[in-house]
Enzyme design. Structure first.
Site, PDB file in Angstrom:
ATOM      1  N   ARG A  54       0.784  -1.247   0.000  1.00 10.87           N
ATOM      2  CA  ARG A  54       0.000   0.000   0.000  1.00 10.87           C
ATOM      3  C   ARG A  54       0.807   1.283   0.000  1.00 10.87           C
ATOM      4  O   ARG A  54       0.237   2.349  -0.136  1.00 10.87           O
ATOM      5  CB  ARG A  54      -0.986   0.027   1.184  1.00 10.87           C
ATOM      6  CG  ARG A  54      -1.983  -1.126   1.198  1.00 10.87           C
ATOM      7  CD  ARG A  54      -2.902  -1.096  -0.008  1.00 10.87           C
ATOM      8  NE  ARG A  54      -3.920  -2.149   0.080  1.00 10.87           N
ATOM      9  CZ  ARG A  54      -4.318  -2.881  -0.960  1.00 10.87           C
ATOM     10  NH1 ARG A  54      -3.797  -2.677  -2.152  1.00 10.87           N
ATOM     11  NH2 ARG A  54      -5.245  -3.801  -0.812  1.00 10.87           N
ATOM     12  N   ASN A  97      -0.051  -1.805  -7.623  1.00 15.61           N
ATOM     13  CA  ASN A  97      -1.241  -0.933  -7.599  1.00 15.61           C
ATOM     14  C   ASN A  97      -1.229   0.025  -6.415  1.00 15.61           C
ATOM     15  O   ASN A  97      -2.128   0.033  -5.580  1.00 15.61           O
ATOM     16  CB  ASN A  97      -2.526  -1.767  -7.619  1.00 15.61           C
ATOM     17  CG  ASN A  97      -2.654  -2.684  -6.426  1.00 15.61           C
ATOM     18  OD1 ASN A  97      -1.667  -3.008  -5.782  1.00 15.61           O
ATOM     19  ND2 ASN A  97      -3.871  -3.099  -6.134  1.00 15.61           N
ATOM     20  N   HIS A 149      -3.560 -11.229 -13.356  1.00 17.08           N
ATOM     21  CA  HIS A 149      -4.790 -11.298 -12.559  1.00 17.08           C
ATOM     22  C   HIS A 149      -5.882 -11.638 -13.566  1.00 17.08           C
ATOM     23  O   HIS A 149      -6.334 -10.775 -14.310  1.00 17.08           O
ATOM     24  CB  HIS A 149      -5.017  -9.936 -11.889  1.00 17.08           C
ATOM     25  CG  HIS A 149      -6.344  -9.773 -11.230  1.00 17.08           C
ATOM     26  ND1 HIS A 149      -6.475  -9.523  -9.878  1.00 17.08           N
ATOM     27  CD2 HIS A 149      -7.612  -9.809 -11.712  1.00 17.08           C
ATOM     28  CE1 HIS A 149      -7.760  -9.417  -9.567  1.00 17.08           C
ATOM     29  NE2 HIS A 149      -8.464  -9.577 -10.668  1.00 17.08           N
ATOM     30  N   ASN A 181     -11.062 -10.715  -4.194  1.00 12.46           N
ATOM     31  CA  ASN A 181     -11.073 -10.860  -5.636  1.00 12.46           C
ATOM     32  C   ASN A 181      -9.835 -11.631  -6.087  1.00 12.46           C
ATOM     33  O   ASN A 181      -8.722 -11.192  -5.826  1.00 12.46           O
ATOM     34  CB  ASN A 181     -11.082  -9.468  -6.286  1.00 12.46           C
ATOM     35  CG  ASN A 181     -11.369  -9.541  -7.764  1.00 12.46           C
ATOM     36  OD1 ASN A 181     -11.870 -10.542  -8.260  1.00 12.46           O
ATOM     37  ND2 ASN A 181     -11.048  -8.478  -8.476  1.00 12.46           N
ATOM     38  N   ASP A 240      -1.552 -12.867  -1.441  1.00 15.29           N
ATOM     39  CA  ASP A 240      -2.429 -11.758  -1.851  1.00 15.29           C
ATOM     40  C   ASP A 240      -2.854 -10.942  -0.626  1.00 15.29           C
ATOM     41  O   ASP A 240      -4.005 -10.523  -0.497  1.00 15.29           O
ATOM     42  CB  ASP A 240      -3.664 -12.245  -2.613  1.00 15.29           C
ATOM     43  CG  ASP A 240      -4.367 -11.094  -3.341  1.00 15.29           C
ATOM     44  OD1 ASP A 240      -3.846  -9.960  -3.333  1.00 15.29           O
ATOM     45  OD2 ASP A 240      -5.449 -11.345  -3.922  1.00 15.29           O
TER      46      ASP A 240
END
Lengths: 314, 435
Positions: free
Chosen positions: B62, B92, B179, B278, B305
C-alpha cells in the site's frame, strides 16, 4: 421474533401468526377510530437509503396506527460516494433510542448487517435490501392470496406464478420461500437472462414463456413483476420492450386463459403496456390496489409482533 | 559483527534433525551437533521445523498512497512475523509502480527497514489502465531489478497488449503475472456466481471469467514462447486448464492463496465484507480441486495476496466494500491446517511451495529459497507446528485488521525468522536467548 430480515428463515407457524395478526389488524381498520394504543411510547425509525415513497408511507401509516412515534430518516446515496456510513447511521439511531428500524437499502445484506453488526439494539425490519429480500411485500402478497382463496388456512394446493425479472427481484426471492413455506407451489416465469445462475435449490419451477406457464399450470395467482426499462437497453438482458411484452406481458387474451378465480397481482409501481396491459390491471381479477391496503395491515402486524410480541405473550 | 547463532536440534524441512551454526549472515555449519562459539546465541529448536525463509510472490504493501492501510514498515513486520524473508510488492499503489523511480523507492525503503527483502513488481501498463506498456525495461535495469510485471487488481484484458507484454519481457527474461478476470463478465461482481449468490442477491463473479483468461493467456504464452504466471487460481476449471497447459509444455506457473484453500462462498452469508475478496471465495468443490492441484504440483506456489484495507473500506455494505484480506501472518498456519495436517503435503513440500518455487519464479533464487546448507545465506524460518494460536485481528502487525480468520484457531506459526542471519521475528519464548 426479534428481527424480520428474510422469509427464508420464517417458519410456517411464524408466517401464519403474522398473517393471522394482520387479519386482526385489518379488522381494526374497519372501525371508525382506527388508531390502536399498542405501541405508544415506542419509536420506529424509517431508514431509507433508497427512494420508495410507497413503502415508506405504508410503514409510516402502520406505525402511526399503532401509536408509535415515527421518525423518517432519508439517507440517500451510498456510503462510499457521500454521507455517513451504515455503521455511523446505525450508531446515531441507537443513540436516539430507536426501538425498531425499518430499513430500505440499495445494498443486499444491509438489513442483516444492521441487525448483526452490534451497532444497535432495536429490532430491524427489512423493507427491501438490494436484490435480496423484501419480506413484508411477500407477506402482504400471501395475505392477499389467503384472504381471497383460503381464508384462515394455509396456501396448500395453490399455484402462484411470478413473472418477470427474477434475477434482480427481492420480491421474487421473498415470495419463493414464503409461499412455499405456506404450502403453495411457485412457478417463476422469466427469460433465461433474468434467472439467476444457481437457482437450482430454490423450491420452485422455472419456465421461460408466460404461455408455457399458462399451458402447464392451473394458476391461482399471477404476480407480475416490474421490469426496469434500463435492463433492456443498457443491460442487454433482452432485445426490446416489445419482445418482452409479447412473451411475458399479461394482456387480455392471456388474462382470459386464467381460471375464473385467479388473482392478478403486482407489487407496483406498474409499467402499464409493458409487463401488464391496462385491461389486466383494471380487471375485476386484479387485486393490485387491495395489495396496498393489505400492506398496511401486514406491516402493523410485523411491527406489533416485533415490538409488543413478547409483552403480549406474557 | 552480530553474534553467532546456534540452532540446536531443528527438524530440517520437518524431516532430519540437525543443528545449525550461523555466522556473518551465512549458514556455516550443518551437523548433528555443532560446537558453540564464544558469545553465541543458542536456540533450542527441539520440535521446531526449519524452513528456508518464506518468499511471497503476491503482497500489497500500500505504500506509497494508502499508508493508512499499510506501510512498507508495518507490512514488513507482518511479513517477518509470518515467517517471510522476501515479499513481492504489487504495483497498484498511488502513484502506480510503473516507473523506475517508484520501484526504486519501494525497494530502497524495504532495504532501509531491513525486516524483509521487498521486491517491487512493476506495472505492465501505465497507470494499470491496460492501454500502453509501462517502461518495463527501465524498471528491470533499475536498482530494484524488477523481473515480474503485473497490473494485479486489474486484468491485462486487451489480448494485443497482453501479447506484447509477454513478448517484451523476454528482453530481460521477465514474466508477466496475470490477474485473470474477464472485465466484461464481472462488471459489478460481488461474489462467486452460484447458489449462494443467487440466494443472497449479490451480483455474481462467474468462474468462466477467470478460466477464459487463463486459457487465453496460456495460449498466448505458447504462441510467443514466453513465461506467464497466473495469480490466485480460484476455480477447479482453472486448475484443469493449467494442467493441460503444462502437459503441453507451455511455460505457465500458477499460485493459490491460503484463503482460497480454506474458505468458501458460504461465508458470504454473513454479509461481512471481511470475506469479500477478488477473485471471490468459491465452492467446496473448487477448494478441493485447488488443494489437490497444490498437492500434485499443478499449482506451483502458495502466495498470500495480502491486501490490507482501512476499516472504513470494510465496515460498510458488502457492495460498497473493497476486495481483499490480510494474509502474511496467517498463511503458514492456514497452510499447515489445510495441507500438512491433512496429509496433502509435507513440510518439505511447504518449503518448495512457499520458498523455493516462488523465489525461482521471482528470480530471486540466488538469495532466497536456498537450501539449508553450509555456505548458504541464513534466510530461515523456524516453525512450531504445535504452537496453536487464535487469531486476534487487532494483535496483527499490519496497520489494517481485515483478516477473515478472527477468532479462528490455527495449528502452528513461525516462532523465529532470520534474514541474512539477523532475527527479524522472535517469539516471546525465544527472545530470552538474545537478551
Amino acid at each position: 421474533m426479534r428481527h424480520l430480515l428474510t422469509t427464508k428463515d420464517l417458519s410456517k407457524s411464524d408466517a401464519l401468526r403474522i398473517l393471522d395478526t394482520a387479519t386482526q389488524m385489518a379488522a381494526t381498520q374497519e372501525r371508525e377510530v382506527r388508531k390502536l394504543p399498542t405501541l405508544r411510547g415506542k419509536t420506529v425509525v424509517n431508514l431509507f437509503f433508497e427512494d420508495s415513497t410507497r413503502t415508506r408511507i405504508s410503514f409510516e401509516a402502520a406505525a402511526k396506527r399503532l401509536s408509535a412515534d415515527v421518525i423518517n430518516f432519508s439517507a440517500k446515496g451510498s456510503s462510499v460516494s457521500k454521507g455517513e456510513s451504515l455503521k455511523d447511521t446505525a450508531l446515531t439511531l441507537q443513540a436516539m433510542g430507536a426501538d425498531a428500524v425499518v430499513v430500505r437499502h440499495w445494498a443486499s445484506g444491509a438489513a442483516y448487517q444492521l441487525a448483526h453488526g452490534g451497532w444497535l439494539h432495536g429490532s430491524v425490519l427489512n423493507a427491501g435490501d438490494g436484490t435480496h429480500q423484501h419480506p413484508t411485500q411477500s407477506l402482504l402478497d400471501a395475505f392477499t392470496i389467503r384472504k381471497h382463496l383460503a381464508p384462515g388456512g394455509d396456501l396448500s394446493g395453490f399455484t402462484v406464478a411470478i413473472v418477470g425479472d427474477v434475477l434482480h427481484s427481492r420480491v421474487a426471492r421473498s415470495n419463493v420461500y414464503l409461499l412455499t413455506t405456506l404450502g403453495a407451489k411457485v412457478v417463476l416465469v422469466a427469460p433465461p437472462t433474468l434467472v439467476p445462475v444457481g437457482i437450482e435449490p430454490w423450491p420452485c419451477d422455472v419456465v421461460h414463456t408466460l404461455d408455457q406457464a399458462l399451458d402447464t399450470y392451473e394458476i391461482d395467482a399471477l404476480m407480475m413483476l416490474r421490469v426496469q426499462r434500463e435492463r433492456m437497453t443498457g443491460g442487454g438482458f433482452f432485445p426490446s420492450p416489445n419482445e418482452y411484452s409479447r412473451i411475458f406481458g399479461l394482456d387480455g387474451d392471456r388474462l382470459r386463459r386464467l381460471p375464473d378465480h385467479a388473482l392478478v397481482m403486482h407489487p407496483g409501481p406498474m409499467n402499464r403496456g409493458l409487463e401488464i396491459s391496462a385491461e389486466a390491471a383494471d380487471s375485476p381479477r386484479s387485486v393490485i390496489v387491495e395489495q396496498v391496503a393489505n400492506g398496511v395491515a401486514v406491516r402493523m402486524a410485523a411491527l406489533y409482533l416485533l415490538l409488543a410480541g413478547e409483552e403480549a405473550a406474557q | 559483527m552480530s553474534r553467532p547463532i546456534v540452532i540446536n536440534n531443528a527438524h530440517l524441512y520437518g524431516d532430519t534433525v540437525a543443528s545449525l551454526l550461523i555466522e556473518d549472515g551465512l549458514i556455516t555449519q550443518v551437523a548433528d551437533t555443532v560446537e558453540t562459539p564464544d558469545g553465541a546465541v543458542v536456540i533450542d529448536a527441539q520440535g521446531l521445523v526449519a524452513l528456508p525463509g518464506l518468499v511471497d510472490l503476491h503482497t500489497h504493501l500500500r505504500e506509497p498512497g494508502r499508508e493508512d492501510a499499510e506501510t512498507i514498515e508495518t507490512g514488513s513486520r507482518a511479513a517477518a512475523r509470518g515467517g517471510w524473508t522476501a515479499v513481492h510488492a504489487m504495483a497498484n499503489t498511488n502513484p502506480v509502480a510503473d516507473t523506475a523511480g517508484v520501484v526504486e523507492q519501494v525497494y530502497s525503503r524495504g532495504q532501509e527497514i531491513g525486516l524483509v527483502d521487498v521486491y517491487p513488481v512493476g506495472a505492465v501498463t501505465i497507470g494499470l489502465k491496460g492501454e500502453h506498456l509501462s517502461e518495463m525495461g527501465a524498471m528491470a535495469s533499475s536498482k530494484a531489478r524488477v523481473r515480474l510485471f503485473s497490473d494485479d487488481g486489474v486484468c491485462v484484458y486487451d489480448p494485443v497488449i497482453m501479447r506484447r507484454a509477454l513478448e517484451y519481457v523476454k528482453t530481460f527474461d521477465g514474466a508477466v503475472v496475470q490477474h485473470a478476470q474477464d472485465l466484461r463478465l464481472t462488471e459489478g461482481a460481488q461474489m462467486h456466481e452460484g447458489e449462494v449468490s443467487a440466494e443472497l442477491g449479490l451480483a455474481g463473479w462467474p468462474a468462466v471469467a477467470e478460466e477464459s483468461i487463463v486459457a487465453r493467456d496460456a495460449l498466448l504464452a505458447e504462441h510467443v514462447g514466453s513465461r506467464v504466471h497466473v495469480q490466485h487460481l480460484s476455480t477447479a476449471g482453472s486448475v484443469e486448464i493449467i494442467r493441460w497447459a503444462k502437459e503441453r509444455g507451455i511455460k505457465v506457473t500458477a499460485e493459490a492463496t491460503p484463503h482460497h484453500l480454506l474458505l468458501t462462498d458460504e461465508s458470504a452469508r454473513t454479509y461481512d465484507p471481511l470475506f469479500k475478496v477478488n477473485p471471490p471465495l468459491r465452492t467446496q468443490a473448487d477448494v478441493d480441486a485447488l488443494r489437490a492441484a497444490v498437492a500434485d504440483g499443478t499449482i506451483d506456489i502458495i502466495a498470500t495476496d495480502h491486501a490490507p484495507h482501512a476499516s472504513e473500506d470494510k465496515d460498510c455494505e458488502w457492495a460498497a466494500a473493497s476486495f481483499g484480506m490480510l494474509g502474511l501472518e496467517t498463511a503458514l498456519g492456514v497452510i499447515q491446517k489445510v495441507l500438512v495436517d491433512t496429509g496433502a503435503a509435507t513440510w518439505r513440500d511447504v518449503a518448495r511451495l512457499m520458498s523455493e518455487a516462488p523465489a525461482r519464479i521471482g528470480q530471486v533464487d540466488h538469495l532466497h529459497g536456498r537450501p539449508i546448507a553450509e555456505g548458504e545465506p541464513a534466510n530461515l524460518t523456524l516453525v512450531d507446528p504445535k504452537a496453536a494460536w487464535t487469531v486476534t485481528p487487532e494483535a496483527l502487525a499490519s496497520r489494517a485488521s481485515n483478516t477473515p480468520y478472527g477468532g479462528i484457531e490455527l495449528p502452528g506459526r513461525a516462532v523465529a525468522t532470520f534474514l541474512r542471519g539477523v532475527p527479524t521475528h522472535l517469539d516471546a519464548q525465544l527472545e530470552g536467548a538474545f537478551a
